[in-house]
Design a protein around this motif. Structure first.
Motif, PDB file in Angstrom:
ATOM      1  N   UNK A   9       0.814  -1.218   0.000  1.00 39.98           N
ATOM      2  CA  UNK A   9       0.000   0.000   0.000  1.00 39.98           C
ATOM      3  C   UNK A   9       0.851   1.274   0.000  1.00 39.98           C
ATOM      4  N   UNK A  10       2.163   1.110   0.006  1.00 33.60           N
ATOM      5  CA  UNK A  10       3.041   2.284  -0.032  1.00 33.60           C
ATOM      6  C   UNK A  10       2.995   2.932  -1.413  1.00 33.60           C
ATOM      7  N   UNK A  11       3.004   4.246  -1.423  1.00 34.85           N
ATOM      8  CA  UNK A  11       3.061   4.988  -2.686  1.00 34.85           C
ATOM      9  C   UNK A  11       4.408   5.694  -2.807  1.00 34.85           C
ATOM     10  N   UNK A  12       4.727   6.121  -3.999  1.00 35.22           N
ATOM     11  CA  UNK A  12       6.018   6.761  -4.253  1.00 35.22           C
ATOM     12  C   UNK A  12       6.099   8.123  -3.560  1.00 35.22           C
ATOM     13  N   UNK A  13       7.322   8.548  -3.266  1.00 35.63           N
ATOM     14  CA  UNK A  13       7.526   9.877  -2.687  1.00 35.63           C
ATOM     15  C   UNK A  13       7.254  10.940  -3.746  1.00 35.63           C
ATOM     16  N   UNK A  14       6.866  12.131  -3.301  1.00 33.86           N
ATOM     17  CA  UNK A  14       6.557  13.206  -4.247  1.00 33.86           C
ATOM     18  C   UNK A  14       7.828  13.806  -4.846  1.00 33.86           C
ATOM     19  N   UNK A  15       8.859  13.956  -4.015  1.00 30.30           N
ATOM     20  CA  UNK A  15      10.108  14.577  -4.479  1.00 30.30           C
ATOM     21  C   UNK A  15      11.263  13.665  -4.082  1.00 30.30           C
ATOM     22  N   UNK A  57       9.296   5.434   6.767  1.00 26.69           N
ATOM     23  CA  UNK A  57       8.379   5.095   5.676  1.00 26.69           C
ATOM     24  C   UNK A  57       8.902   5.628   4.342  1.00 26.69           C
ATOM     25  N   UNK A  58       9.574   6.765   4.364  1.00 20.83           N
ATOM     26  CA  UNK A  58      10.175   7.275   3.129  1.00 20.83           C
ATOM     27  C   UNK A  58      11.334   6.396   2.665  1.00 20.83           C
ATOM     28  N   UNK A  59      12.087   5.852   3.616  1.00 18.72           N
ATOM     29  CA  UNK A  59      13.152   4.902   3.256  1.00 18.72           C
ATOM     30  C   UNK A  59      12.548   3.695   2.552  1.00 18.72           C
ATOM     31  N   UNK A  98      11.709   0.784  -2.461  1.00 21.88           N
ATOM     32  CA  UNK A  98      10.798   0.053  -3.337  1.00 21.88           C
ATOM     33  C   UNK A  98      10.680   0.684  -4.719  1.00 21.88           C
ATOM     34  N   UNK A  99      10.702   2.020  -4.780  1.00 14.82           N
ATOM     35  CA  UNK A  99      10.447   2.707  -6.043  1.00 14.82           C
ATOM     36  C   UNK A  99      11.715   3.282  -6.688  1.00 14.82           C
ATOM     37  N   UNK A 100      12.781   3.420  -5.901  1.00 10.91           N
ATOM     38  CA  UNK A 100      14.020   4.015  -6.430  1.00 10.91           C
ATOM     39  C   UNK A 100      15.214   3.247  -5.859  1.00 10.91           C
ATOM     40  N   UNK A 101      15.247   1.985  -6.153  1.00  8.21           N
ATOM     41  CA  UNK A 101      16.217   1.051  -5.567  1.00  8.21           C
ATOM     42  C   UNK A 101      17.657   1.516  -5.746  1.00  8.21           C
TER      43      UNK A 101
END
Length: 330
Positions: A79-85, A110-112, A117-120
């Motif tokens: 359910x995690x979504x990508x960071x905005x910046x 949570x940002x980590x 997950x999105x920017x390995x």
């Protein structure tokens, strides 16, 4: 009544009034103090933003000095979504994890997870430093920080796999400790993180890391380590077990059969049954020490050649009982 007469009247009643004041003064003062405290408390609460969380709440003192209960949302990985910046989030990671503000620490954790997950690849360069601070989060006495840190551990195991081996030791000991404690929701999260670890980190790299904890003085840590060790060995497969060394593995499993906790003993039984299956499915496997004596290649003789008499007896009892149960059920 004139002023002088009033003074004379007060002088006549002096002793009685002093006694009354002595008896009631404390009560009056306490009542005033209590009323003042209640008023101040109401004023503080009226300016507080409070989200009640009866199960996992955490007390917080904010900028105006009020105490409230704040709820932390534990977000599942899917359910995690990508960071905005990405750049801003990346720059804020280390400072956020090292903050004294526990809400900021949870948010950064949570940002980590999101960055991993999105920017390995972007997160990889600082994963070692992040893990050092992540370990501090696992040591944090505040349950919300600890659990969020554990969930972060599970996600980075899934993402970075063997790349974490060099940073694994301090993280591993904390996860074993948290999985061994009594606080249920923290313990369950740590169990999931350990399952992720044994699922995503190569057994050949993980088993040497787990080995020392099988002899830890804390029986609960030994039990969790035994379970992880067993799961990791099962991932090796037949050829992997033979390559790793069935001799060493059977000695390790035998030593856990007499452990204090049932969890350790059950893990040892599962491991021994797997080792027996591997051994009996590999007729070409003949240990070098008995290669000149083919008759010693049976499971029973193999155990007796590798273990002390007591340990061999215990191992054979376990494997024979399991075999008899299998035969009777068929």
């Amino acid at each position: 009544m004139s002023e002088q007469a009033l003074k004379d009247h007060n002088m006549l009643l002096g002793p009685e009034r002093k006694i009354e004041t002595a008896e009631n003064g404390t009560l009056v003062k306490k009542s005033i103090d209590n009323a003042t405290r209640k008023l101040e408390e109401c004023q503080r609460k009226s300016s507080a933003v409070v989200v009640p969380d009866p199960a996992n709440g955490n007390e917080l003192t904010n900028g105006v000095g009020e105490v409230g209960t704040w709820e932390i949302e534990y977000i599942e990985s899917e359910k995690l979504t990508d960071v905005e910046d990405v750049d801003a989030s990346l720059k804020a990671v280390l400072a956020g994890l090292d903050s004294k503000d526990w809400l900021l620490v949870c948010d950064t954790l949570n940002n980590v997870r999101r960055l991993a997950l999105f920017h390995k690849e972007v997160m990889l360069n600082m994963v070692g430093d992040a893990i050092t601070l992540l370990v501090n989060a696992l040591k944090n006495p505040r349950s919300a920080v600890c659990k969020t840190g554990i969930m972060t551990s599970a996600d980075i195991f899934c993402v970075y796999n063997d790349k974490l081996v060099d940073f694994l030791d301090p993280l591993l000991v904390q996860l074993l400790l948290k999985a061994s404690q009594d606080k249920k929701f923290v313990c369950e999260a740590a169990e999931k993180a350990l399952v992720a670890m044994t699922s995503w980190v190569s057994p050949t790299l993980l088993l040497p890391k787990l080995q020392p904890y099988l002899k830890n003085r804390n029986p609960r840590i030994r039990a969790k380590a035994s379970t992880c060790f067993c799961r990791s060995v099962l991932r090796l497969g037949v050829e992997g077990i033979k390559a790793y060394g069935i001799d060493e593995l059977i000695r390790t499993a035998a030593s856990q059969l007499s452990d204090q906790l049932p969890e350790s003993r059950e893990a040892a039984r599962s491991l021994l049954l797997e080792l027996q299956t591997v051994y009996e499915k590999s007729p070409d496997y003949v240990p070098s020490s008995v290669s000149e004596y083919p008759e010693t290649s049976s499971w029973e003789n193999f155990c007796q050649s590798k273990l002390s008499p007591l340990n061999a007896q215990a191992v054979l009892r376990v494997t024979n009982i399991a075999r008899e149960a299998l035969v009777s059920s068929s």
